[in-house]
Motif scaffolding. Structure first.
Motif, PDB file in Angstrom:
ATOM      1  N   PRO A  37       0.831  -1.216   0.000  1.00 57.04           N
ATOM      2  CA  PRO A  37       0.000   0.000   0.000  1.00 57.04           C
ATOM      3  C   PRO A  37       0.860   1.259   0.000  1.00 57.04           C
ATOM      4  O   PRO A  37       1.916   1.300   0.636  1.00 57.04           O
ATOM      5  N   VAL A  38       0.392   2.292  -0.709  1.00 56.46           N
ATOM      6  CA  VAL A  38       1.090   3.574  -0.689  1.00 56.46           C
ATOM      7  C   VAL A  38       0.618   4.427   0.479  1.00 56.46           C
ATOM      8  O   VAL A  38       1.248   5.429   0.816  1.00 56.46           O
ATOM      9  N   LEU A  39      -0.496   4.010   1.108  1.00 59.36           N
ATOM     10  CA  LEU A  39      -1.032   4.738   2.248  1.00 59.36           C
ATOM     11  C   LEU A  39      -1.965   3.811   3.012  1.00 59.36           C
ATOM     12  O   LEU A  39      -2.672   2.996   2.405  1.00 59.36           O
ATOM     13  N   THR A  40      -1.961   3.923   4.346  1.00 54.77           N
ATOM     14  CA  THR A  40      -2.928   3.220   5.187  1.00 54.77           C
ATOM     15  C   THR A  40      -3.778   4.263   5.901  1.00 54.77           C
ATOM     16  O   THR A  40      -3.248   5.228   6.466  1.00 54.77           O
ATOM     17  N   ILE A  41      -5.124   4.076   5.841  1.00 59.35           N
ATOM     18  CA  ILE A  41      -6.028   5.069   6.403  1.00 59.35           C
ATOM     19  C   ILE A  41      -7.028   4.415   7.345  1.00 59.35           C
ATOM     20  O   ILE A  41      -7.277   3.212   7.277  1.00 59.35           O
TER      21      ILE A  41
END
Length: 314
Positions: free
Chosen positions: A24-28
């Motif tokens: 993933p490029v980001l975890t939200i």
């Protein structure tokens, strides 16, 4: 950029295949709003200065990039990812092409063709295809989905149970999409943005256009969806309805062949009425005409109709 967004994902963060192993490029956390910078389906290979030969030189390993993936905390198999489509920020540039070997009538249109579009990204006024047509615009994301559970890399080209290259033109601003989740974190990506498309995308391309997409990602626990579903905020064809439609049909025992017959007849009708070359009529049908199943119960023959909005050529 989006002042109301929690994050922005730049276009350099893209990939070319669905894979549960993609980092993933980001975890939200659920409920966050993100602006995605999306490339067009050529991955930037076609530009406002492109020529016909550039279509023949396309590197198909770089087709249909999607921006992401985004990991959503708490997402588990059996849940649904709730995707609220907040807004689109179009670029003002687009292209439509006939690519040999691709499209509903590929056996009839074997030569490369290219149409470059320039449109007002602020007003989204109808995009001119001089001297024959002006196409009302309705931006949407053609490819929008989450990672499948099957291991390995899977092509972005075909749609899947978990979404992907759905090419549903009503996934526009205001729509809420629900996607079945098959892997922890969901691993959501989006791309293949279009300025306009008809239902069916019959020549294989729409008005392919790079643009930014603003989405809110949330979870519905234990939704157990079989396939994607979505809710629209209101009427879905009002931008095309004003002057009515020309409609052709295909009738027989095979829905696919019926669709081909309906589109082929519309190409002939548009060419005869306007004088445009048949391949241009084919591409124009792809960006604003709609294939519909009109009847599928009166055995042994089914009816497929192709609706072309008269507002485009009047």
């Amino acid at each position: 950029m989006c002042k109301a967004c929690d994050y922005t994902i730049h276009g350099r963060n893209h990939h070319f295949g669905w894979d549960r192993a993609n980092a993933p490029v980001l975890t939200i956390e659920p409920g966050k709003t993100i602006e995605f910078e999306c490339l067009d389906s050529s991955g930037g290979q076609l530009t406002p200065s492109s020529k016909l030969d550039d279509v023949s030189r396309l590197d198909f390993a770089r087709i249909n990039p999607v921006t992401g993936p985004i990991r959503v905390e708490g997402a588990r198999p059996g849940d649904a990812l709730k995707v609220t489509i907040e807004a689109f920020k179009p670029s003002g540039f687009g292209w439509t092409a006939n690519i040999p070997g691709f499209g509903l009538l590929a056996d009839q249109f074997k030569e490369t063709a290219l149409q470059l579009w320039s449109y007002d990204r602020d007003t989204l006024s109808p995009a001119a295809w001089s001297p024959w047509a002006k196409v009302p615009l309705k931006p949407f994301a053609g490819t929008i989905g989450v990672a499948p559970s099957a291991p390995g890399t899977h092509s972005v080209v075909p749609p899947r149970r978990v979404g992907g290259n759905l090419d549903i033109r009503d996934l526009a601003a205001g729509t809420t999409l629900y996607l079945p989740i098959e892997v922890d974190g969901a691993l959501f990506s989006v791309g293949d943005t279009h300025a306009a498309q008809g239902d069916g995308e019959v020549c294989g391309t729409a008005i392919e256009s790079p643009m930014n997409v603003v989405l809110t990602l949330d979870l519905v626990k234990d939704a157990n969806l079989a396939f994607p579903r979505f809710t629209t905020p209101g009427p879905v064809t009002r931008h095309l309805d004003a002057a009515g439609y020309e409609v052709t049909t295909g009738i027989g025992t095979d829905l696919f062949e019926g669709a081909r017959a309906a589109v082929a007849q519309m190409v002939d009708l548009l060419s005869t009425r306007t004088g445009m070359p048949a391949v241009d009529a084919y591409m124009l049908a792809s960006v604003c005409g709609d294939l519909r199943i009109s009847e599928i119960v009166d055995q042994p023959n089914w009816v497929v109709s192709f609706y072309f909005p008269r507002i485009v050529i009047e």
